[in-house]
Design an enzyme around this catalytic site. Structure first.
Site, PDB file in Angstrom:
ATOM      1  N   CYS A 133       0.808  -1.211   0.000  1.00  0.00           N
ATOM      2  CA  CYS A 133       0.000   0.000   0.000  1.00  0.00           C
ATOM      3  C   CYS A 133       0.844   1.265   0.000  1.00  0.00           C
ATOM      4  O   CYS A 133       1.999   1.251   0.425  1.00  0.00           O
ATOM      5  CB  CYS A 133      -0.915   0.034   1.238  1.00  0.00           C
ATOM      6  SG  CYS A 133      -2.127  -1.301   1.283  1.00  0.00           S
ATOM      7  N   GLY A 177      -2.506  -0.830  -2.929  1.00  0.00           N
ATOM      8  CA  GLY A 177      -3.632  -0.061  -2.431  1.00  0.00           C
ATOM      9  C   GLY A 177      -3.196   1.372  -2.168  1.00  0.00           C
ATOM     10  O   GLY A 177      -2.004   1.664  -2.068  1.00  0.00           O
ATOM     11  N   ASN A 192      -2.457   3.966   5.091  1.00  0.00           N
ATOM     12  CA  ASN A 192      -2.756   2.991   4.043  1.00  0.00           C
ATOM     13  C   ASN A 192      -4.203   2.511   4.194  1.00  0.00           C
ATOM     14  O   ASN A 192      -4.862   2.799   5.194  1.00  0.00           O
ATOM     15  CB  ASN A 192      -1.764   1.829   4.129  1.00  0.00           C
ATOM     16  CG  ASN A 192      -1.973   0.993   5.378  1.00  0.00           C
ATOM     17  OD1 ASN A 192      -2.119   1.519   6.476  1.00  0.00           O
ATOM     18  ND2 ASN A 192      -1.988  -0.317   5.221  1.00  0.00           N
ATOM     19  N   CYS A 202      -5.745  -0.175   5.079  1.00  0.00           N
ATOM     20  CA  CYS A 202      -6.129  -0.924   6.276  1.00  0.00           C
ATOM     21  C   CYS A 202      -5.832  -0.158   7.554  1.00  0.00           C
ATOM     22  O   CYS A 202      -6.150  -0.633   8.652  1.00  0.00           O
ATOM     23  CB  CYS A 202      -5.422  -2.275   6.306  1.00  0.00           C
ATOM     24  SG  CYS A 202      -5.908  -3.364   4.955  1.00  0.00           S
ATOM     25  N   GLU A 238      -3.155   0.471   9.273  1.00  0.00           N
ATOM     26  CA  GLU A 238      -2.159   0.077  10.269  1.00  0.00           C
ATOM     27  C   GLU A 238      -0.884   0.893  10.186  1.00  0.00           C
ATOM     28  O   GLU A 238      -0.060   0.857  11.106  1.00  0.00           O
ATOM     29  CB  GLU A 238      -1.812  -1.421  10.153  1.00  0.00           C
ATOM     30  CG  GLU A 238      -0.906  -1.812   8.993  1.00  0.00           C
ATOM     31  CD  GLU A 238      -1.666  -2.200   7.750  1.00  0.00           C
ATOM     32  OE1 GLU A 238      -1.149  -2.989   6.947  1.00  0.00           O
ATOM     33  OE2 GLU A 238      -2.797  -1.700   7.580  1.00  0.00           O
TER      34      GLU A 238
END
Length: 385
Positions: free
Chosen positions: A95, A131, A299, A301, A303
């Protein structure tokens, strides 16, 4: 990249769980390439590819070490395991975060790419398998004045729909669905539209998060009002409703109770698990690189908070292999063995940066980018459109 590495404390992987059919199906569908039939074949390919950038006399040794690490459960993220050594022109980076400026094309006054240039960059990144996360706060709010065309701005949420459709259309390398994160600051005039953007099933190719500041949280605690501001001048009808310009040059579109805004976020999160919360001030204060970069988004997600054009070079380690005497009276964690595996994993992920295809030149590891806004310009809405 020819520094020696000590790996004398490797432990053997012990896996007593029988293979599951769904695991085999995922392995075959997502990771194995032509001619590969097992996870061992996959590990061979990845270890060889990532060792290929070592000095010639060290490659065989590091290929062996990387292979041992993979066996013990210290693996790369999905893009690495899928594409490394495969020969396809896909990124090994899961990402990225990419900036979006407040103009249609070209670059805005802060040096950020215009909306459709950012869309092009995002499409190329997703096409290569990455991503993308974005902060849409720079885009002027709905109803802002557009001087060049004597018209009204449609706002960032409307442009997010364009990014959403593009993500839906562009298939990522390896037949993976694209992933996106959309962020908006809590003090943007369109923040309520953003909070409720997914209430009716819209923006299905986005995760969304609110960028929260310390002053906002203090206002929530004190049940005070906050100003929703942007550098872009409001249109006449919004000015007639009471919008005004502050001494710092920002336009206050309206005021809202911080606690009411927070309640809307919590209700939406209860209803359908979005939007998320990013504590922007805390992220930047705790960032070791805060002297040279500003984090505005994460990113997809969430994290990893990242600066503009920053990337996630990800890996994971199965910690169960380092537990001695599990469930016994003397159960303990083997930190020495774990430390050696971490060393090799770090070396392996470092090599990913040399092996990978970079979708955009601006994503390549370089000294501080001129596009990374200085903390002195915080918040982003203070920048000229």
């Amino acid at each position: 990249m020819n520094r020696p590495l000590n790996s004398n404390l490797f432990t053997e992987a012990v896996n007593t769980m029988p293979a599951q059919a769904i695991s085999d199906d995922v392995l075959k569908e997502k990771y194995l390439k032509d001619g590969e039939h097992s996870v061992g074949d996959l590990f061979d390919r990845v270890a060889k590819a990532l060792a290929s950038v070592e000095a010639p006399e060290l490659r065989a040794d590091f290929e062996k070490r990387f292979r041992q690490n993979l066996e013990i459960g210290a693996i790369g993220a999905g893009r690495i395991m899928s594409a490394a050594g495969s020969g396809i022109q896909a990124t090994l980076i899961n990402c990225f975060v990419q900036p979006v400026g407040d103009c249609i094309q070209g670059t805005d006054d802060a040096g950020y790419p215009g909306i459709y240039e950012a869309l092009r960059e995002a499409a190329e990144t997703m096409r290569r398998g990455g991503g993308v996360g974005y902060d849409f706060s720079s885009i002027r709010p709905q109803g802002a004045r557009v001087k060049g065309t004597h018209s009204r701005a449609s706002g960032p949420v409307s442009y997010m729909r364009v990014f959403d459709r593009s993500c839906e259309t562009v298939e990522s390398a390896g037949a993976r669905r694209g992933a996106q994160m959309g962020v908006m600051r809590c003090d943007h005039p369109d923040i309520e539209l953003f909070i409720h953007a997914k209430d009716k099933g819209d923006l299905t190719n986005f995760n969304i998060s609110i960028g929260v500041t310390d002053p906002f949280m203090q206002a929530v605690e004190a049940n005070e009002a906050i100003e929703l501001v942007h550098v872009a001048e409001p249109n006449e009808d919004i000015l007639a409703e009471g919008a005004y310009q502050r001494e710092d040059g920002l336009w206050v579109y309206r005021k809202v109770q911080a606690r009411d805004l927070w309640d809307q976020v919590m209700q939406s999160t209860y209803d359908h698990a979005e939007p998320g919360i990013l504590f922007l001030d805390r992220m930047n204060k705790d960032n070791n690189l805060n002297y040279c970069e500003l984090i505005e988004a994460t990113n997809p997600c969430a994290e990893q908070p990242l600066p503009p054009y920053g990337c996630c070079c990800l890996g994971s380690i199965d910690l169960t292999h380092f537990v001695k005497d599990p469930f016994g009276a003397k159960a303990e964690f083997d930190f020495a063995a774990f430390g050696e595996v971490v060393k090799v994993s770090t070396r392996m992920l470092d090599n990913v940066l040399d092996v990978t295809v970079w979708p955009l030149d601006r994503q390549r590891p370089v000294p501080q980018s001129s596009l990374t806004r200085s903390p002195s310009t915080w918040p982003p809405s203070q920048l000229a459109p």
